[in-house]
Write a protein that holds these residues in place. Structure first.
Motif, PDB file in Angstrom:
ATOM      1  N   ALA A  17      99.672  69.272  42.893  1.00  5.04           N
ATOM      2  CA  ALA A  17      99.516  70.293  43.853  1.00  5.04           C
ATOM      3  C   ALA A  17      98.199  70.650  43.669  1.00  5.04           C
ATOM      4  CB  ALA A  17     100.302  71.515  43.799  1.00  5.04           C
ATOM      5  N   ALA A  18      97.630  70.973  42.525  1.00  7.16           N
ATOM      6  CA  ALA A  18      96.158  71.373  42.379  1.00  7.16           C
ATOM      7  C   ALA A  18      95.263  70.208  42.768  1.00  7.16           C
ATOM      8  CB  ALA A  18      95.916  71.687  40.737  1.00  7.16           C
ATOM      9  N   GLY A  19      95.703  68.885  42.510  1.00  6.45           N
ATOM     10  CA  GLY A  19      94.727  67.809  43.076  1.00  6.45           C
ATOM     11  C   GLY A  19      94.258  67.926  44.455  1.00  6.45           C
ATOM     12  N   TRP A  20      95.201  68.357  45.218  1.00  3.76           N
ATOM     13  CA  TRP A  20      94.838  68.711  46.799  1.00  3.76           C
ATOM     14  C   TRP A  20      93.692  69.818  46.873  1.00  3.76           C
ATOM     15  CZ3 TRP A  20      96.528  64.675  49.652  1.00  3.76           C
ATOM     16  CH2 TRP A  20      97.634  63.872  49.224  1.00  3.76           C
ATOM     17  N   PHE A  26      85.993  69.734  46.545  1.00  5.36           N
ATOM     18  CA  PHE A  26      85.036  68.848  46.268  1.00  5.36           C
ATOM     19  C   PHE A  26      84.156  68.615  47.780  1.00  5.36           C
ATOM     20  CE2 PHE A  26      83.454  64.383  46.600  1.00  5.36           C
ATOM     21  CZ  PHE A  26      82.625  64.476  45.417  1.00  5.36           C
ATOM     22  N   LEU A  27      85.023  68.591  48.601  1.00  9.32           N
ATOM     23  CA  LEU A  27      84.483  68.539  49.826  1.00  9.32           C
ATOM     24  C   LEU A  27      83.654  69.663  50.326  1.00  9.32           C
ATOM     25  CD1 LEU A  27      87.535  66.449  51.826  1.00  9.32           C
ATOM     26  CD2 LEU A  27      85.446  65.379  50.975  1.00  9.32           C
ATOM     27  N   LEU A  28      84.211  70.777  50.146  1.00 11.10           N
ATOM     28  CA  LEU A  28      83.545  72.072  50.747  1.00 11.10           C
ATOM     29  C   LEU A  28      82.212  72.139  49.732  1.00 11.10           C
ATOM     30  CD1 LEU A  28      86.539  74.220  50.826  1.00 11.10           C
ATOM     31  CD2 LEU A  28      85.108  73.641  52.710  1.00 11.10           C
ATOM     32  N   ALA A  42      83.787  80.531  42.527  1.00 12.58           N
ATOM     33  CA  ALA A  42      84.990  81.257  42.886  1.00 12.58           C
ATOM     34  C   ALA A  42      85.776  80.085  43.398  1.00 12.58           C
ATOM     35  CB  ALA A  42      84.534  82.340  43.875  1.00 12.58           C
ATOM     36  N   PHE A  43      85.647  79.076  44.098  1.00  9.62           N
ATOM     37  CA  PHE A  43      86.503  77.992  44.506  1.00  9.62           C
ATOM     38  C   PHE A  43      87.220  77.419  43.451  1.00  9.62           C
ATOM     39  CE2 PHE A  43      84.080  78.299  48.505  1.00  9.62           C
ATOM     40  CZ  PHE A  43      84.983  78.119  49.583  1.00  9.62           C
ATOM     41  N   TRP A  44      86.173  77.315  42.207  1.00 12.97           N
ATOM     42  CA  TRP A  44      87.049  76.782  41.139  1.00 12.97           C
ATOM     43  C   TRP A  44      87.995  77.620  40.401  1.00 12.97           C
ATOM     44  CZ3 TRP A  44      86.752  71.818  41.511  1.00 12.97           C
ATOM     45  CH2 TRP A  44      85.545  71.148  41.904  1.00 12.97           C
ATOM     46  N   ALA A  45      87.544  78.870  40.631  1.00 13.79           N
ATOM     47  CA  ALA A  45      88.616  80.017  40.115  1.00 13.79           C
ATOM     48  C   ALA A  45      90.230  79.866  40.762  1.00 13.79           C
ATOM     49  CB  ALA A  45      88.016  81.381  40.287  1.00 13.79           C
ATOM     50  N   ILE A  46      90.140  79.256  41.918  1.00 12.11           N
ATOM     51  CA  ILE A  46      91.184  79.235  42.526  1.00 12.11           C
ATOM     52  C   ILE A  46      92.193  77.965  42.022  1.00 12.11           C
ATOM     53  CG2 ILE A  46      92.443  78.735  44.817  1.00 12.11           C
ATOM     54  CD1 ILE A  46      89.987  79.922  46.261  1.00 12.11           C
ATOM     55  N   VAL A  47      91.226  77.084  41.834  1.00 15.39           N
ATOM     56  CA  VAL A  47      91.792  75.839  41.008  1.00 15.39           C
ATOM     57  C   VAL A  47      92.522  76.083  39.783  1.00 15.39           C
ATOM     58  CG1 VAL A  47      91.592  73.570  40.081  1.00 15.39           C
ATOM     59  CG2 VAL A  47      90.303  74.276  42.013  1.00 15.39           C
ATOM     60  N   TRP A 218      94.693  66.859  30.662  1.00 16.37           N
ATOM     61  CA  TRP A 218      93.959  65.705  30.442  1.00 16.37           C
ATOM     62  C   TRP A 218      94.315  64.451  31.175  1.00 16.37           C
ATOM     63  CZ3 TRP A 218      95.918  61.392  28.542  1.00 16.37           C
ATOM     64  CH2 TRP A 218      97.091  61.366  27.932  1.00 16.37           C
ATOM     65  N   PHE A 219      95.675  64.137  31.455  1.00 15.41           N
ATOM     66  CA  PHE A 219      96.077  63.099  32.233  1.00 15.41           C
ATOM     67  C   PHE A 219      95.795  62.858  33.589  1.00 15.41           C
ATOM     68  CE2 PHE A 219      99.416  66.403  32.111  1.00 15.41           C
ATOM     69  CZ  PHE A 219      99.597  66.640  33.256  1.00 15.41           C
ATOM     70  N   HIS A 220      95.224  64.052  34.202  1.00 15.22           N
ATOM     71  CA  HIS A 220      94.500  63.702  35.648  1.00 15.22           C
ATOM     72  C   HIS A 220      93.566  63.826  35.870  1.00 15.22           C
ATOM     73  CE1 HIS A 220      94.710  64.759  39.851  1.00 15.22           C
ATOM     74  NE2 HIS A 220      96.290  65.153  39.988  1.00 15.22           N
ATOM     75  N   PRO A 221      92.860  62.678  36.471  1.00 16.98           N
ATOM     76  CA  PRO A 221      91.539  62.316  36.435  1.00 16.98           C
ATOM     77  C   PRO A 221      90.629  63.441  37.346  1.00 16.98           C
ATOM     78  CG  PRO A 221      92.793  60.628  37.709  1.00 16.98           C
ATOM     79  CD  PRO A 221      93.594  61.551  37.005  1.00 16.98           C
ATOM     80  N   LEU A 222      91.239  64.117  38.310  1.00 20.24           N
ATOM     81  CA  LEU A 222      90.672  64.894  39.178  1.00 20.24           C
ATOM     82  C   LEU A 222      90.304  66.200  38.433  1.00 20.24           C
ATOM     83  CD1 LEU A 222      92.387  64.730  42.789  1.00 20.24           C
ATOM     84  CD2 LEU A 222      90.109  64.002  41.987  1.00 20.24           C
ATOM     85  N   ILE A 223      91.265  66.529  37.287  1.00 24.23           N
ATOM     86  CA  ILE A 223      91.015  67.564  36.468  1.00 24.23           C
ATOM     87  C   ILE A 223      89.620  67.475  35.726  1.00 24.23           C
ATOM     88  CG2 ILE A 223      91.906  69.235  34.563  1.00 24.23           C
ATOM     89  CD1 ILE A 223      93.496  69.283  37.091  1.00 24.23           C
TER      90      ILE A 223
END
Length: 392
Positions: A17-20, A26-28, A42-47, A218-223
């Protein structure tokens, strides 16, 4: 290991869910290049909130395709490797085309107990990976503290040390600023302004928190991508805070301090917050070209922030349990085909005891359609009666 396996699958769902959200941020970042950098942080705080909170409010505005891609509770309630209960384990990505590819694969693994073995194995790997990253952080912290044994106080929380080559902040509860002993006094003013900006923003808390989440996911590359970009945006936000009222001469002097204090490595993974830590070339270009964001741009970026929060810090609404059909959604033409459909609007509907729409006998056998791998149906056999028909 079942308890840890359930935790891992829950974390996997949260990371998906966080990947989306990470893709959206990233696009923003690309679109809002000229927006204030504190707002990008602040956007990364949402993540971070998405990765920390196990439960989210449901909303019709949610852009998360699926709140629970892997049905954790069902897997551990009904047991894996049981063909009669295999429909409880179906992947629900929220993307029908992807479901049709993954579901037949998962079904085969369930029937041969391979899925259970994979979860057991990956749980061990996940624990080992998390332990390694945390151990790495503690080892690095220990090495840095050994270097700082000879540090001497300058004033307040500012310390000088011969063993360090670049300024940095270390500590969370009582953070200290460490400077090289031979630092130029002119450069020191810019460096201290930058490090104090870190402290005012609370970055000595945010970066360790980001690393802790990285160690868990750690297993999620987007993280990993999110953590690297977070470190970069933290530094850019501090640069912006320091130079926003400087003239061109001051910006050049600040850039020279950045160059002089730049680290040999591109990024310090977790400790400490270093002045010349990441993306020095990009930071120098940004500093020299910096212009105060227009009010309308800041307002537009804040509007986008609120919209992203509403759309990505919520989960999609589940099918209503009381919809006039016994909580079974709005099934396909069951009177004609004589089956009860458990899959509707990409949501798995749970039922305890069900009856055939044709003969009113209790439904006994449940299975997944082997042809389409998408529609979950209920098969009824009573004597010579067999009303099971796949609508596909």
């Amino acid at each position: 290991m079942d308890g840890l396996g359930a935790i891992l699958l829950k974390l996997l769902n949260m990371s998906i869910a966080a990947g989306w959200l990470i893709i959206a941020v990233f696009l923003l970042r690309l679109i809002l290049k000229k927006a204030p950098r504190w707002l990008i942080c602040a956007f990364w705080a949402i993540v971070a909130v998405r990765l920390i909170c196990p439960v989210m409010q449901e909303s019709t505005f949610s852009l998360i395709p699926s709140a629970e891609t892997i049905p954790v509770r069902n897997i551990y309630s009904f047991g894996m490797g049981d063909a009669d209960n295999s429909y409880y384990h179906q992947i629900e990505s929220g993307i029908p085309q992807l479901n049709r590819v993954l579901r037949p694969m998962i079904t085969k693994m369930e029937n041969s107990n391979v899925l259970q073995a994979y979860i057991f194995l990956f749980t061990k790997v996940w624990i080992a990976g998390t332990f390694f990253l945390l151990l790495y952080a503690l080892a690095k912290l220990g090495l840095i503290k050994r270097k700082l044994r000879e540090a001497v106080p300058l004033c307040g929380n500012i310390w000088l040390c011969d063993a360090v080559s670049s300024p940095f902040i270390l500590g969370t509860v009582r953070p200290r600023i460490y400077l090289p002993s031979g630092m130029d006094t002119v450069q020191m003013d810019y460096v201290l302004a930058h490090e104090r900006a870190h402290l005012r923003r609370g970055d000595h808390w945010w970066k360790p928190l980001g690393y802790l989440l990285l160690a868990i996911y750690w297993f999620h590359p987007l993280i990993w991508m999110a953590y690297i970009l977070l470190c970069r945006d933290i530094e850019l936000a501090c640069d912006e805070k320091v130079i926003k009222d400087m003239d061109l001469k001051g910006k050049k002097a600040y850039s020279e301090a950045l160059t002089a204090c730049s680290l040999q490595r591109q990024m310090v993974l977790v400790f400490p917050l270093a002045f010349g830590e990441v993306g020095v070339k990009q930071r120098i270009k940004t500093v020299l070209k910096y212009k105060k964001p227009a009010f309308w741009l800041t307002l537009a970026a804040m509007t986008v922030f609120v919209t992203v929060t509403a759309c990505f810090l919520t989960d999609p609404k589940a099918v209503s349990e009381d919809d006039g059909n016994g909580g079974m959604g709005n099934p396909y033409d069951t009177e004609m085909v004589g089956i009860t459909v458990l899959w509707h609007h990409n949501v798995l509907i749970h039922g305890e005891q069900m009856t055939c729409d044709v003969c009113d006998d209790v439904v006994r056998d449940r299975y997944i359609c082997p042809k389409c791998g998408d529609l979950i149906v209920v098969e009824h056999k009573a004597g010579e009666k067999n009303h099971s028909v796949c609508p596909w």
